[in-house]
Design a protein around this motif. Structure first.
Motif, PDB file in Angstrom:
ATOM      1  N   UNK A   9     -10.820  -6.972  -8.435  1.00 46.85           N
ATOM      2  CA  UNK A   9     -10.078  -5.859  -7.828  1.00 46.85           C
ATOM      3  C   UNK A   9      -8.592  -6.177  -7.907  1.00 46.85           C
ATOM      4  N   UNK A  10      -7.790  -5.203  -8.331  1.00 48.51           N
ATOM      5  CA  UNK A  10      -6.331  -5.372  -8.348  1.00 48.51           C
ATOM      6  C   UNK A  10      -5.737  -4.579  -7.187  1.00 48.51           C
ATOM      7  N   UNK A  11      -4.801  -5.205  -6.486  1.00 48.95           N
ATOM      8  CA  UNK A  11      -4.122  -4.559  -5.372  1.00 48.95           C
ATOM      9  C   UNK A  11      -2.693  -4.271  -5.824  1.00 48.95           C
ATOM     10  N   UNK A  12      -2.346  -2.982  -5.878  1.00 53.29           N
ATOM     11  CA  UNK A  12      -1.061  -2.553  -6.423  1.00 53.29           C
ATOM     12  C   UNK A  12      -0.283  -1.745  -5.388  1.00 53.29           C
ATOM     13  N   UNK A  13       1.042  -1.734  -5.541  1.00 51.62           N
ATOM     14  CA  UNK A  13       1.878  -0.924  -4.658  1.00 51.62           C
ATOM     15  C   UNK A  13       3.317  -1.396  -4.687  1.00 51.62           C
ATOM     16  N   UNK A  39       4.598 -13.109  -6.537  1.00 52.03           N
ATOM     17  CA  UNK A  39       4.700 -12.968  -7.991  1.00 52.03           C
ATOM     18  C   UNK A  39       3.341 -12.468  -8.449  1.00 52.03           C
ATOM     19  N   UNK A  40       2.310 -13.233  -8.203  1.00 49.62           N
ATOM     20  CA  UNK A  40       0.931 -12.789  -8.373  1.00 49.62           C
ATOM     21  C   UNK A  40       0.034 -13.887  -7.851  1.00 49.62           C
ATOM     22  N   UNK A  41      -0.927 -13.506  -7.038  1.00 46.09           N
ATOM     23  CA  UNK A  41      -1.901 -14.452  -6.498  1.00 46.09           C
ATOM     24  C   UNK A  41      -3.289 -13.932  -6.782  1.00 46.09           C
ATOM     25  N   UNK A  63       5.075  -6.624  -6.105  1.00 44.94           N
ATOM     26  CA  UNK A  63       5.439  -5.247  -5.786  1.00 44.94           C
ATOM     27  C   UNK A  63       6.072  -4.566  -6.992  1.00 44.94           C
ATOM     28  N   UNK A  64       5.641  -3.330  -7.235  1.00 46.06           N
ATOM     29  CA  UNK A  64       6.187  -2.585  -8.355  1.00 46.06           C
ATOM     30  C   UNK A  64       7.118  -1.491  -7.849  1.00 46.06           C
TER      31      UNK A  64
END
Length: 184
Positions: A9-13, A39-41, A63-64
């Motif tokens: 699952x990717x968590x984006x926002x 950064x990314x975990x 965060x994007x």
């Protein structure tokens, strides 16, 4: 019990909407009060839903914003997407819509398992996005919707359970041959 299924699952926002807080609350059962840009975990957790055991791999992304290039790695081997915005930020609500567009462009599928989450619903006085606005947006995407508070641990577990259920529903539809094709 059947073999555990692996799901990613990717968590984006947008930045500082609570993606990491929600993920850590789910995985470790604690709220991280300090803001440290991710950064990314990647986190892993075993969970049982409806008698089926799942080995979850959760990709907590940086965060994007609306100008971020959608990383191609977020379209490979991902079983579902949790798109998070803050109910206290119009900007995060706008950005989550841009992320959704980029996601659909990258993945190239009409139906992608997506869960829209309005986080920080414990901040009643600062709320600018109503629950109805979130629901309406999710319905327009044919996505699941929930509001949560990572801080108060209101729905962290439910968010991830529901995401798995949504992914399984869509996957089940594909596997059972319910796809239709018309040749013209």
């Amino acid at each position: 019990m059947p073999q555990p299924k692996s799901r990613k699952i990717a968590i984006l926002g947008y930045r500082s909407v609570g993606k990491s807080s929600l993920t850590i609350q789910f995985v470790e059962g604690q709220f991280v009060d300090s803001y440290d840009p991710t950064i990314e975990n990647t986190f892993t957790k075993m969970i049982t839903i409806d008698g089926q055991e799942y080995h979850l791999q959760l990709v907590d992304t940086a965060g994007q914003d609306e100008y971020s290039i959608f990383p191609q790695t977020y379209s490979i081997d991902i079983n579902g997407y949790i798109l998070v915005y803050s109910v206290t930020s119009n900007k995060s609500f706008e950005v989550v819509q841009v992320i959704h567009e980029k996601l659909l462009d990258m993945v190239g599928k009409a139906q992608v398992p997506i869960m829209l989450v309005g986080n920080k619903n414990d901040l009643h006085m600062e709320r600018v996005i109503s629950c109805e606005e979130g629901k309406t947006l999710a319905e327009s995407w044919r996505a699941a919707f929930m509001e949560s508070s990572a801080k108060e641990n209101q729905t962290a577990v439910e968010v991830f359970k529901r995401m798995i259920q949504e992914a399984e529903k869509l996957e089940g539809g594909v596997q059972s041959g319910k796809t239709s094709c018309s040749l013209m």
